[in-house]
Design an enzyme around this catalytic site. Sequence first.
Site, short mmCIF file in Angstrom:
data_model
loop_
_atom_site.label_atom_id
_atom_site.label_comp_id
_atom_site.label_asym_id
_atom_site.label_seq_id
_atom_site.Cartn_x
_atom_site.Cartn_y
_atom_site.Cartn_z
N TYR A 76 -6.36 -8.10 16.60
CA TYR A 76 -7.19 -7.90 15.41
C TYR A 76 -7.35 -9.20 14.62
CZ TYR A 76 -6.82 -2.69 14.99
OH TYR A 76 -6.90 -1.33 15.14
N ILE A 77 -6.21 -9.79 14.28
CA ILE A 77 -6.23 -10.91 13.33
C ILE A 77 -6.88 -12.13 13.96
CG2 ILE A 77 -4.76 -12.47 11.99
CD1 ILE A 77 -2.89 -10.09 11.48
N HIS A 134 -33.47 8.37 11.52
CA HIS A 134 -34.29 7.37 12.19
C HIS A 134 -34.98 6.46 11.20
CE1 HIS A 134 -36.41 5.75 15.61
NE2 HIS A 134 -37.56 5.90 14.96
N SER A 151 0.83 -1.22 0.00
CA SER A 151 0.00 0.00 0.00
C SER A 151 0.86 1.27 0.00
CB SER A 151 -0.90 0.01 1.23
OG SER A 151 -1.67 -1.16 1.28
N GLU A 155 -10.69 -11.49 14.17
CA GLU A 155 -11.35 -11.49 12.85
C GLU A 155 -11.45 -12.90 12.30
OE1 GLU A 155 -9.14 -8.59 10.58
OE2 GLU A 155 -10.43 -6.96 11.27
N GLY A 176 -5.23 -12.67 20.77
CA GLY A 176 -6.49 -11.97 21.03
C GLY A 176 -6.52 -10.60 20.39
N GLU A 181 -27.82 6.52 14.93
CA GLU A 181 -28.44 7.70 15.55
C GLU A 181 -28.21 7.72 17.06
OE1 GLU A 181 -32.78 7.99 15.68
OE2 GLU A 181 -32.93 5.83 15.35
N CYS A 230 -6.31 -7.12 4.47
CA CYS A 230 -7.60 -6.41 4.47
C CYS A 230 -8.60 -6.91 3.43
CB CYS A 230 -7.38 -4.92 4.19
SG CYS A 230 -5.91 -4.23 4.94
N LYS A 258 -9.57 -10.75 3.57
CA LYS A 258 -10.23 -10.92 4.88
C LYS A 258 -11.65 -10.35 4.85
CE LYS A 258 -10.35 -7.70 7.35
NZ LYS A 258 -9.26 -7.18 8.17
N CYS A 306 -2.10 -6.04 2.43
CA CYS A 306 -3.50 -5.61 2.37
C CYS A 306 -4.25 -6.30 1.24
CB CYS A 306 -3.56 -4.09 2.20
SG CYS A 306 -5.22 -3.48 1.87
N THR A 315 -3.28 0.08 6.83
CA THR A 315 -3.13 0.49 5.42
C THR A 315 -3.35 1.99 5.20
OG1 THR A 315 -3.62 -1.69 4.56
CG2 THR A 315 -4.14 0.16 3.10
P1 NDP Z 1 -2.08 -7.58 17.61
O1 NDP Z 1 -0.95 -6.86 18.18
O2 NDP Z 1 -3.37 -6.88 17.36
O3 NDP Z 1 -2.41 -8.87 18.50
C1 NDP Z 1 -1.45 -9.83 18.82
C2 NDP Z 1 -2.06 -10.76 19.82
O4 NDP Z 1 -1.16 -11.85 20.07
C3 NDP Z 1 -2.32 -10.11 21.18
O5 NDP Z 1 -3.52 -10.61 21.70
C4 NDP Z 1 -1.14 -10.57 22.01
O6 NDP Z 1 -1.45 -10.70 23.36
C5 NDP Z 1 -0.89 -11.95 21.45
N1 NDP Z 1 0.48 -12.39 21.60
C6 NDP Z 1 1.61 -11.74 21.28
N2 NDP Z 1 2.70 -12.49 21.54
C7 NDP Z 1 2.24 -13.65 22.05
C8 NDP Z 1 2.87 -14.83 22.52
N3 NDP Z 1 4.19 -14.96 22.53
N4 NDP Z 1 2.09 -15.82 23.00
C9 NDP Z 1 0.73 -15.70 23.00
N5 NDP Z 1 0.08 -14.61 22.57
C10 NDP Z 1 0.83 -13.60 22.09
O7 NDP Z 1 -1.52 -8.24 16.26
P2 NDP Z 1 -2.20 -8.83 15.00
O8 NDP Z 1 -1.18 -9.72 14.40
O9 NDP Z 1 -3.55 -9.36 15.27
O10 NDP Z 1 -2.35 -7.56 14.07
C11 NDP Z 1 -1.21 -6.75 13.79
C12 NDP Z 1 -1.64 -5.37 13.43
O11 NDP Z 1 -2.17 -5.37 12.11
C13 NDP Z 1 -2.75 -4.80 14.29
O12 NDP Z 1 -2.24 -4.20 15.45
C14 NDP Z 1 -3.38 -3.82 13.35
O13 NDP Z 1 -2.70 -2.60 13.45
C15 NDP Z 1 -3.18 -4.43 11.99
N6 NDP Z 1 -4.42 -5.08 11.53
C16 NDP Z 1 -5.49 -4.29 11.27
C17 NDP Z 1 -6.67 -4.84 10.86
C18 NDP Z 1 -7.83 -3.95 10.61
O14 NDP Z 1 -7.63 -2.75 10.42
N7 NDP Z 1 -9.05 -4.46 10.64
C19 NDP Z 1 -6.84 -6.28 10.67
C20 NDP Z 1 -5.64 -7.02 11.00
C21 NDP Z 1 -4.49 -6.43 11.41
P3 NDP Z 1 -1.56 -9.41 24.36
O15 NDP Z 1 -2.93 -8.87 24.17
O16 NDP Z 1 -1.32 -10.06 25.68
O17 NDP Z 1 -0.47 -8.48 23.95
#
Ligand code: NDP
Length: 451
Positions: free
Chosen positions: A177-178, A435, A15, A181, A175, A440, A48, A51, A43, A310
């Site tokens: 975004y990815i 409405h 992107s 989703e 837990g 709203e 994106c 997905k 993306c 993105t």
């Molecule tokens: P995130 O940072 O959102 O989430 C990573 C998750 O993995 C967290 O829950 C984290 O836990 C957990 N984690 C990290 N390390 C470990 C480990 N060693 N063992 C177990 N759990 C672990 O990353 P994503 O990869 O989901 O997404 C990356 C980025 O991409 C996002 O931050 C976002 O900016 C972008 N994105 C945006 C989207 C959108 O706009 N819709 C869609 C997908 C991605 P903890 O909570 O404890 O840190």
Amino acid sequence: MPTYDFDLFVIGGGSGGVRAARMAAQRGARVAIAECAELGGTCVNVGCIPKKLYSYAAGYAEAFEEAAGYGWDVAKPHFDWARLKANRAREIHRLNEVYESLLDGAGATLIAGWAQLVDAHTVMVGERRFTAQHILLATGGMPFVPELPGKEHVVVSDQMFDLDPFPKRLLVVGGGYIACEFASIFKGLGCEVTLLQRKAHLLSEFDEDVRDFLAQEMRRAGIDIRFNSEIASIREIEHGLCAVLARGQRVEADVILFATGRVPNTQGMGLEQVGVALDDRGRVKIDADYRSSVPSILAVGDVATRQPLTPVALAEAMVVVDLLFGKGKRRMDYAFTPTAVFTHPNVGTCGYTEAGARMKFGEVTLFSSEFRALRHTLSGRPERTFMKLIVDKASDRVVGLHMVGPEAGEIVQGFAVAMRAGATKAMFDATIGIHPTVAEEFVTMREPMPG
Ligand code: NDP
């Protein structure tokens, strides 16, 4: 003045890279862009776009379920995973070609292959050597999987789009975004989904009420969410995989997705040799003008940014193009960047969380609302919607706007304009609602939450 082959050499055709190359070329700069895979980056190819297409696919399961309450008798729906994959692949291929023709039309030179820095103004792609006045790193990021026994059996998000066969049981680790989703999408498509998160909540960066509400709705949809859970090891069993958790329990699955964060793509590009410094999180260290520690080498997007999204990469690319080839220096404002998580239901958010707002502004007033949307009075689905506003008490400015509900991404995008413009709660109150809509509710919340 030294003469260079190009004014700008972009490494990475995702992107940020494509946007910078295209816009710089349109301004008359001599531009090259190197990409070793399909154009469009994460993306377009494995993020994106596919997905969201799969999220739409999952949404049909809900629509079929809802139809009966509205008088429609729908024969038992059958889902054809192979057809969805083929249609997605065709659309992504079309987008790859669109990107190529955009670059071509702008007059940028596309160079296929892996680029490596040689010095502050020189890049090698295979055996070919190019010089440029400016080099832009836009190489993005990739999934990160922590070390653990059995790691070789897991998949990352890139592989989820082409799984074969369609898994009956999916275990998602993470837990963010990815993780959220894909858990929602595969649940919607008919898979049995378990999600393991090491903390006691999803989406660590999000407002606490949003996190709790989303977890409740995902559970209501049938996803088995287990908090405070980590995997110790994974092994193959006769029918699938078995994950052994740190506390001894076992979870069996056909596919185990690790969605445990992403890391910047900085390896194998000669960054160290040329002296491009990385920060403590492995991103290219940049100043406010996106210049790395080597001033002729700049970086935008996931390889360097604080907000790996993105639209942020696109905006950063435009700031760099203005800086190098046009309108001059300007700063990007990262506050109030709206974002959505395409879970079912969606999460949409703009501005500060409650905790963040208290830290930044001190006293805040909170408004929130939870309800069953009109649509579900006849659909019979129990899904609920949550909305929250956070208002800075001193200025009356709405500094946080959050939603978990249908089309939250679409709704929050509109409100993000008002938020950036500095809209106050009084302005929200003076805005007439449409409405009957879900949105709203954002302009009709009158009673502050106690406390
Ligand atoms: P995130 O940072 O959102 O989430 C990573 C998750 O993995 C967290 O829950 C984290 O836990 C957990 N984690 C990290 N390390 C470990 C480990 N060693 N063992 C177990 N759990 C672990 O990353 P994503 O990869 O989901 O997404 C990356 C980025 O991409 C996002 O931050 C976002 O900016 C972008 N994105 C945006 C989207 C959108 O706009 N819709 C869609 C997908 C991605 P903890 O909570 O404890 O840190």
